[in-house]
Design a protein around this motif. Sequence first.
Motif, mmCIF file in Angstrom:
data_model
loop_
_atom_site.group_PDB
_atom_site.id
_atom_site.type_symbol
_atom_site.label_atom_id
_atom_site.label_comp_id
_atom_site.label_asym_id
_atom_site.label_seq_id
_atom_site.Cartn_x
_atom_site.Cartn_y
_atom_site.Cartn_z
ATOM 1 N N GLY A 246 8.501 -2.632 0.931
ATOM 2 C CA GLY A 246 8.464 -1.348 1.605
ATOM 3 C C GLY A 246 7.089 -0.756 1.768
ATOM 4 N N LYS A 247 6.030 -1.506 1.462
ATOM 5 C CA LYS A 247 4.672 -0.996 1.611
ATOM 6 C C LYS A 247 3.700 -2.153 1.742
ATOM 7 N N ASN A 248 2.520 -1.839 2.269
ATOM 8 C CA ASN A 248 1.446 -2.820 2.313
ATOM 9 C C ASN A 248 0.691 -2.799 0.996
ATOM 10 N N VAL B 123 -3.959 -14.253 10.533
ATOM 11 C CA VAL B 123 -2.525 -14.535 10.641
ATOM 12 C C VAL B 123 -1.875 -14.532 9.254
ATOM 13 N N THR B 124 -2.593 -15.056 8.258
ATOM 14 C CA THR B 124 -2.071 -15.022 6.895
ATOM 15 C C THR B 124 -1.897 -13.592 6.408
ATOM 16 N N SER B 125 -2.884 -12.743 6.701
ATOM 17 C CA SER B 125 -2.780 -11.333 6.315
ATOM 18 C C SER B 125 -1.628 -10.651 7.041
ATOM 19 N N PHE B 126 -1.459 -10.983 8.319
ATOM 20 C CA PHE B 126 -0.345 -10.430 9.093
ATOM 21 C C PHE B 126 0.995 -10.819 8.479
ATOM 22 N N SER B 127 1.154 -12.091 8.165
ATOM 23 C CA SER B 127 2.398 -12.571 7.559
ATOM 24 C C SER B 127 2.640 -11.903 6.206
ATOM 25 N N THR B 128 1.574 -11.751 5.404
ATOM 26 C CA THR B 128 1.698 -11.116 4.093
ATOM 27 C C THR B 128 2.114 -9.661 4.229
ATOM 28 N N ASP B 129 1.475 -8.941 5.163
ATOM 29 C CA ASP B 129 1.798 -7.525 5.354
ATOM 30 C C ASP B 129 3.241 -7.336 5.812
ATOM 31 N N VAL B 130 3.689 -8.187 6.753
ATOM 32 C CA VAL B 130 5.076 -8.093 7.224
ATOM 33 C C VAL B 130 6.053 -8.365 6.084
ATOM 34 N N SER B 131 5.772 -9.413 5.297
ATOM 35 C CA SER B 131 6.662 -9.759 4.181
ATOM 36 C C SER B 131 6.716 -8.646 3.145
ATOM 37 N N CYS B 132 5.553 -8.077 2.822
ATOM 38 C CA CYS B 132 5.517 -7.013 1.818
ATOM 39 C C CYS B 132 6.276 -5.783 2.298
ATOM 40 N N ARG B 133 6.113 -5.433 3.544
ATOM 41 C CA ARG B 133 6.804 -4.247 4.060
ATOM 42 C C ARG B 133 8.311 -4.472 4.143
ATOM 43 N N MET B 134 8.717 -5.719 4.425
ATOM 44 C CA MET B 134 10.147 -6.020 4.473
ATOM 45 C C MET B 134 10.773 -6.006 3.082
ATOM 46 N N VAL B 135 10.084 -6.621 2.134
ATOM 47 C CA VAL B 135 10.669 -6.804 0.796
ATOM 48 C C VAL B 135 10.399 -5.615 -0.119
ATOM 49 N N THR C 84 16.400 -4.150 12.399
ATOM 50 C CA THR C 84 15.918 -2.956 11.704
ATOM 51 C C THR C 84 14.408 -2.995 11.506
ATOM 52 N N PHE C 85 13.865 -4.179 11.232
ATOM 53 C CA PHE C 85 12.432 -4.322 10.962
ATOM 54 C C PHE C 85 11.608 -4.566 12.238
ATOM 55 N N ARG C 86 12.232 -4.463 13.399
ATOM 56 C CA ARG C 86 11.528 -4.775 14.642
ATOM 57 C C ARG C 86 10.335 -3.857 14.871
ATOM 58 N N SER C 87 10.513 -2.560 14.683
ATOM 59 C CA SER C 87 9.409 -1.614 14.906
ATOM 60 C C SER C 87 8.268 -1.862 13.927
ATOM 61 N N MET C 88 8.611 -2.208 12.688
ATOM 62 C CA MET C 88 7.568 -2.494 11.696
ATOM 63 C C MET C 88 6.770 -3.724 12.093
ATOM 64 N N ARG C 89 7.460 -4.773 12.544
ATOM 65 C CA ARG C 89 6.755 -5.983 12.984
ATOM 66 C C ARG C 89 5.858 -5.680 14.176
ATOM 67 N N LYS C 90 6.333 -4.840 15.081
ATOM 68 C CA LYS C 90 5.530 -4.469 16.251
ATOM 69 C C LYS C 90 4.266 -3.723 15.830
ATOM 70 N N GLN C 91 4.400 -2.842 14.836
ATOM 71 C CA GLN C 91 3.225 -2.116 14.339
ATOM 72 C C GLN C 91 2.183 -3.068 13.772
ATOM 73 N N GLU C 92 2.635 -4.000 12.945
ATOM 74 C CA GLU C 92 1.696 -4.944 12.343
ATOM 75 C C GLU C 92 1.084 -5.865 13.395
ATOM 76 N N LEU C 93 1.882 -6.272 14.383
ATOM 77 C CA LEU C 93 1.359 -7.122 15.447
ATOM 78 C C LEU C 93 0.346 -6.367 16.297
#
Length: 245
Positions: free
Chosen positions: A188-190, A174-186, A142-151
């Motif tokens: 729902g926003k950056n 990379v830390t910012s990328f990981s943080t943004d992905v985690s925030c959007r997953m948990v 489900t989160f694949r498209s979101m991860r692709k956007q952040e990547l």
Amino acid sequence: MEWTSTILAIAALVFFFQALTWKTRAKNKSLPPGPRGLPILGNLLMIGTKPHHDLRRLARKYGPIMHLRLGLMPVIFVSSPEAAELFLKTHDLVFASRPPQEASKYISYNQQNLIFAPYGSFWRNMRKMCTLELLSSHKISTFRSMRKQELDLLVRSIRDAAYSGVAVDLSSMVTSFSTDVSCRMVIGKNYNSDDFSEKGFGATVRETMRIASAFNLADYIPQIRGLDLQGQTKRMKAIGYCQGF
């Protein structure tokens, strides 16, 4: 007269802590071998700026399962694959819980998160919920498209910096990328750089990691926690307050 009172107070304090050490040692006569320690401090002074080197040197002398006393806290060190298997596989449930720490008390809601919570029904339910709601194959897809956007944003930033001839800090990106992905997953926003507190979300995360991994004397001599000699408790409470909001 003042000097006499001070000396007597120090002597009484040393005797008190030494009595605690004797009491602990009497209860644990079957502990593995290890070096004798100093009153109150135990073996803390044997651990220098490169603890892995110091522990390896001690393990060569006392064996792969070694007992040290860090302050007033008894600690068992394991340094061989066979011994590690005993602790991490054969008897893993016995050693599954983490010891209480000041950082986990103030930063992790009194050890009520997945990392620091003691093993039991609460931890098992929390792991089950995390697995089903965040880490299942369906949720990951489900989160694949979101991860692709952040990547894509990360790669685009690196590419633009390369075209401009500007140096980049990959660790920070990379830390910012990981943080943004985690925030959007948990959540729902950056979070913007100035969210979460006046210091910013990233700065709060870095401060949390730094203070949680720092040496805290109160973890090894619990009787002095109230004094907050290093000022660690005050900073932990500040971080916990930021996380609460």
